[in-house]
Enzyme design. Structure first.
Site, PDB file in Angstrom:
ATOM      1  N   CYS A 247     -10.028 -15.191  -7.952  1.00 54.69           N
ATOM      2  CA  CYS A 247     -10.100 -16.511  -7.364  1.00 54.69           C
ATOM      3  C   CYS A 247     -10.454 -16.308  -5.620  1.00 54.69           C
ATOM      4  O   CYS A 247      -9.527 -16.042  -5.003  1.00 54.69           O
ATOM      5  CB  CYS A 247      -8.822 -17.315  -7.228  1.00 54.69           C
ATOM      6  SG  CYS A 247      -9.304 -18.905  -6.850  1.00 54.69           S
TER       7      CYS A 247
ATOM      8  N   SER B  14      -1.205   5.219 -12.139  1.00 54.35           N
ATOM      9  CA  SER B  14      -0.237   4.193 -11.688  1.00 54.35           C
ATOM     10  C   SER B  14       1.123   4.037 -12.009  1.00 54.35           C
ATOM     11  O   SER B  14       1.269   3.603 -13.282  1.00 54.35           O
ATOM     12  CB  SER B  14      -1.130   2.681 -11.095  1.00 54.35           C
ATOM     13  OG  SER B  14      -0.305   1.954 -10.553  1.00 54.35           O
TER      14      SER B  14
ATOM     15  N   THR C 261      -5.142   2.739  -7.000  1.00 53.23           N
ATOM     16  CA  THR C 261      -6.235   2.529  -6.037  1.00 53.23           C
ATOM     17  C   THR C 261      -6.456   3.760  -5.096  1.00 53.23           C
ATOM     18  O   THR C 261      -7.538   4.114  -5.195  1.00 53.23           O
ATOM     19  CB  THR C 261      -5.988   1.391  -5.137  1.00 53.23           C
ATOM     20  OG1 THR C 261      -5.724   0.274  -5.819  1.00 53.23           O
ATOM     21  CG2 THR C 261      -7.129   0.962  -4.038  1.00 53.23           C
TER      22      THR C 261
ATOM     23  N   HIS D 150       3.278   1.516 -11.525  1.00 61.12           N
ATOM     24  CA  HIS D 150       3.713   0.193 -12.106  1.00 61.12           C
ATOM     25  C   HIS D 150       3.155  -0.326 -13.487  1.00 61.12           C
ATOM     26  O   HIS D 150       3.556  -1.225 -13.793  1.00 61.12           O
ATOM     27  CB  HIS D 150       3.624  -0.994 -10.906  1.00 61.12           C
ATOM     28  CG  HIS D 150       2.206  -1.334 -10.604  1.00 61.12           C
ATOM     29  ND1 HIS D 150       1.585  -2.538 -10.961  1.00 61.12           N
ATOM     30  CD2 HIS D 150       1.338  -0.666  -9.962  1.00 61.12           C
ATOM     31  CE1 HIS D 150       0.378  -2.574 -10.475  1.00 61.12           C
ATOM     32  NE2 HIS D 150       0.281  -1.403  -9.686  1.00 61.12           N
TER      33      HIS D 150
END
Ligand SMILES: Cc1ncc(COP(=O)(O)O)c(C=O)c1O
Length: 367
Positions: A301, A174, A51, A176
């Site tokens: 969601c 990134s 990000t 991870h």
């Protein structure tokens, strides 16, 4: 990483020997990341993850009045940055994808304007794994003298990432997503790129990213980059793509009214995204999780309403089919036995959910 939490705790900016030891380790990690990306160590900026890398690439380059080209299937780290650019007086063109989730480079070329400053298009999509024609897009950007950033978070460690082949100016990864820890990443910034920092403070990372380095995270990213490079050279990922293809073949053969989203398109070896008509993806994720299989949906969601994935709807899937889709992703440690377990569990679980589904018969009839 462990010694860098305890014995080697020095601040890499300190002159004393503790600091110098840490500095040397950070620079070795930078060399490893650079080797994975095929760039110079000085072109690697450590960040807190994908990000931040995406934000730094975008806000570090674009100014009010500039035009940016992106796509409809980017990760929210890019999409929401582009939305913010629009709010502060920039123009953004979002190129579409076809039914396989692929961008046509000609659409990128056609979107160019005299004030286009940046093209930001991802290398591999995080929901479908579909690989974009970034090398062609890189050429278009270079010919037009426009900066090119690619979000390679999902591609790092899965496919070769040579920044000179991609012809990109900026590329984010990134930790991870490549077996390094969460909260660390890197941005490749080509030498000569005029990047405005986002964080103001000390002169860390050659004044491109202020703040004391996350040393254990950086050490982990360096090691992961080294292992990824070795794994790619050995062809380790062939085993992963065979397992992924087995998932596709078995599920499509055994479960009716299913297909792969992005079928036939080039993809990273560890990801597949499959729809199961008549089933709510969220319900399937929960049912599988209860039995020990962790998969995911691309849907976000919010306030109780499940929005269908922007990626799948951009590919032309109707909302209910997008909601009926789930993503399977494999890691290096997954085994053939685990894939066998998944292949037993998924058809049973889908059948059970379809029995309970008031919409399934309708879906079966309409397909
Ligand atoms: C394609 C892509 N870009 C960016 C990100 C954001 O990375 P991070 O979680 O390190 O901030 C992700 C994370 O899932 C991703 O898949």
């Amino acid at each position: 990483m462990r010694p860098y939490f305890s014995e080697h705790f020095g601040n890499a900016s300190s002159i004393h020997h503790h600091g110098q030891e840490t500095r040397a380790a950070v620079e070795r990690a930078r060399e490893s990341v650079a080797a994975l990306l095929g760039c110079r160590a000085q072109e690697v900026v450590f960040t807190s993850g994908g990000t931040e890398g995406d934000n730094l690439a975008i806000f570090g380059i674009v100014r009010q009045g500039d035009h940016v080209i992106s796509s409809t299937i980017e990760h929210h780290a890019v999409l929401n940055s582009c939305k913010h650019l629009q709010a502060i007086g920039c123009e953004v063109t979002y190129v579409p994808v076809d039914g396989q989730g692929l961008i046509d480079p000609d659409n990128v070329r056609r979107a160019l304007r005299p004030n286009t400053k940046l093209i930001t298009i991802m290398m591999a999509n995080n929901e479908t794994g579909v690989l974009q024609p970034v090398e062609e897009i890189g050429k278009i950007a270079a010919e037009a003298d426009v900066y090119f950033h690619t979000d390679a978070v999902q591609a790092a460690g899965k496919v070769p990432l040579e920044v000179n082949r991609i012809v990109c100016d900026l590329l984010s990864i990134s930790g991870h997503k490549m077996h390094a820890p969460q909260g660390v990443g890197a941005l490749f910034v080509r030498k000569g790129t005029k990047l405005q920092p986002m964080l103001y403070g000390g002169s860390h990372e050659r004044s491109r990213r202020a703040g004391t380095e996350n040393v254990p995270g950086i050490i982990g990213l360096g090691k992961a980059a080294e292992l990824a490079r070795e794994g790619l050279a050995r062809g380790d990922l062939a085993r992963m793509s065979e397992m992924r293809d087995r998932i596709d073949q078995k599920i499509l053969a055994e479960v009716e009214a299913t297909s792969v989203n992005g079928k036939g398109a080039p993809r990273v070896p560890n990801t597949t995204n499959i729809y199961f008509d008549g089933v709510e993806g969220e319900a399937l994720v929960i049912a599988l999780d209860l039995k020990g299989l962790a998969v995911s949906t691309g849907a976000a969601c919010s306030s109780g309403a499940i929005e269908p994935s922007h990626v799948l709807t951009a590919m032309g899937l109707p909302a209910d089919r997008a909601r009926a889709s789930i993503r399977f992703s494999l890691g290096k440690q997954n085994t053939a036995e685990e894939v066998g377990f998944a292949l037993k569990l998924v058809p049973q679980t889908v059948a059970r959910l379809r029995e309970l589904s008031p919409v399934y018969n309708k879906a079966a009839i309409s397909s």
